[in-house]
Enzyme design. Sequence first.
Site, short mmCIF file in Angstrom:
data_model
loop_
_atom_site.label_atom_id
_atom_site.label_comp_id
_atom_site.label_asym_id
_atom_site.label_seq_id
_atom_site.Cartn_x
_atom_site.Cartn_y
_atom_site.Cartn_z
N ASN A 1 0.88 -1.28 0.03
CA ASN A 1 -0.18 -0.02 0.03
C ASN A 1 0.94 1.21 -0.08
OD1 ASN A 1 -1.79 2.04 0.64
ND2 ASN A 1 -2.28 1.13 2.39
N TRP A 2 1.04 1.79 -1.15
CA TRP A 2 1.89 2.89 -1.37
C TRP A 2 1.33 4.36 -0.78
CZ3 TRP A 2 4.08 3.28 -7.08
CH2 TRP A 2 4.66 1.89 -7.16
N LYS A 3 0.17 4.37 -0.32
CA LYS A 3 -0.59 5.38 0.39
C LYS A 3 -0.35 6.76 -0.63
CE LYS A 3 -0.14 3.36 4.73
NZ LYS A 3 -0.02 3.49 6.01
N HIS B 1 -9.21 1.07 4.91
CA HIS B 1 -8.02 1.37 5.71
C HIS B 1 -8.38 2.21 6.94
CE1 HIS B 1 -4.14 2.41 6.57
NE2 HIS B 1 -3.68 1.56 6.15
N GLU C 1 -6.87 4.67 7.96
CA GLU C 1 -6.66 6.09 7.69
C GLU C 1 -7.93 6.73 6.95
OE1 GLU C 1 -3.23 5.54 5.44
OE2 GLU C 1 -2.06 5.08 7.32
N GLU D 1 -5.01 -4.91 10.69
CA GLU D 1 -4.14 -3.81 10.77
C GLU D 1 -4.28 -3.15 12.23
OE1 GLU D 1 -2.23 -2.80 6.77
OE2 GLU D 1 -3.86 -1.37 7.21
N GLY E 1 2.74 2.45 10.88
CA GLY E 1 3.56 3.76 10.77
C GLY E 1 4.44 4.08 12.02
N SER F 1 3.76 -1.81 10.44
CA SER F 1 5.01 -1.93 10.71
C SER F 1 5.55 -3.39 10.21
CB SER F 1 5.62 -1.43 11.99
OG SER F 1 5.09 -0.33 12.23
N GLY G 1 3.05 -1.15 4.25
CA GLY G 1 2.91 0.23 4.06
C GLY G 1 4.37 0.89 3.60
N GLY G 2 5.14 1.49 4.50
CA GLY G 2 6.44 2.03 4.35
C GLY G 2 7.49 0.93 3.56
P1 13P Z 1 3.44 0.59 7.70
O1 13P Z 1 3.99 -0.59 7.07
O2 13P Z 1 3.89 1.89 7.16
O3 13P Z 1 3.21 0.47 9.05
O4 13P Z 1 1.76 0.65 7.00
C1 13P Z 1 0.70 -0.48 7.18
C2 13P Z 1 -0.39 -0.07 6.34
O5 13P Z 1 -1.11 0.86 6.75
C3 13P Z 1 -0.63 -0.84 5.24
O6 13P Z 1 -2.07 -0.43 4.65
#
Ligand code: 13P
Length: 254
Positions: free
Chosen positions: A9-11, A97, A99, A169, A175, A215, A236-237
Site C-alpha cells: 500500500n503506497w498510500k 483502511h 486512515e 491492521e 507507521g 510495521s 506500507g512503508g
Molecule cells: P506501515 O507498514 O507503514 O506500518 O503501514 C501499514 C499499512 O497501513 C498498510 O496498509
Amino acid sequence: MRRKIVAGNWKMNLDFQEAQDLVEGIANLCEEKQPDCDIIICPPFPYLEMTSDMADDTQYFYVGAQNVNDNDSGAYTGEVSAKMLDSLGTQFCIVGHSERRKYYNEDNALLAVKIKKLLEYQIVPIYCVGEVLEEREANTHFDVIKKQIEEALFNLDVADMENVVIAYEPVWAIGTGKTATPQQAEEVHKFIRTLICEKFGEDIANQIRILYGGSCNAKNASDLFAQENIDGGLIGGASLKAEDFISIAVQASK
Ligand code: 13P
C-alpha cells in the site's frame, strides 16, 4: 494450503517517475528472485494504468487500488468508481483502511456498500479491520473487530465471501515501528477466522486469506508469516523500497 499474499500500500507517496522506477525495480527483483506468492501493488489512482501495463507485460504482480466510491457513476467530483477501476485492469482494492476510517469518516455501513460494488465488478476487496491503542488497552479489541467484520461482511452470500481478502491492521502498529508480536497477531487472525467459520462455514473459513499489516518489514515478516492463520502482509512503508518489498515476498514464499 492458502497461497500467501504480499500487498504494498503506497498510500499518498511518490511522484510519477519514482512510481515507475519502483514498479520496474519490483519487476526486476521478481525476475531475479522468483518469489512464490501473490504480489499486489496498490499505487495511488494516477499510477494505476502504468502499474497495470507493467503487470500485463511481466505477469509478476497484480494491481490494486487504495479506495473506491460506493456509487456507480455520476456527480461525485474527485471520486473513482469500481467500473473505472475494472476498465483499467485493477484486480484488487483496499477498503476501510484505518486512515480512511479516521480522516474521511468511513463507517462499516458505507464499507459494506463499497465491498458489494467491487464484487459486482469481480474486483477483490482487501477489507481492513483493526483496533486503536485505547481499545487494545481497554481489552475491547475483539469486540471492535467483531463489529467491523459483522457489519461490513455478514450481508454477503457465500459465493461473494469467497472473493474477499481480510487485513488485520492494528492502528497502533501502523507507521509507528511498533509491530504486533506474532502471538498478538495470530490471536486476532484466529479469532477472525472463527467468526468467518461460524457465519459462512468451514470451507470458506479455511480458504479465506487474512493478511497482517502494521510495521511489517523485511526483519519481522518471516516470524509473522510462520503463524498458522497469517496468510501474508499488507505493507506500507516497506513497500516503497523494491528490495525490502521483495524480501518480504520471498519470506512469504517459504
Ligand atoms: P506501515 O507498514 O507503514 O506500518 O503501514 C501499514 C499499512 O497501513 C498498510 O496498509
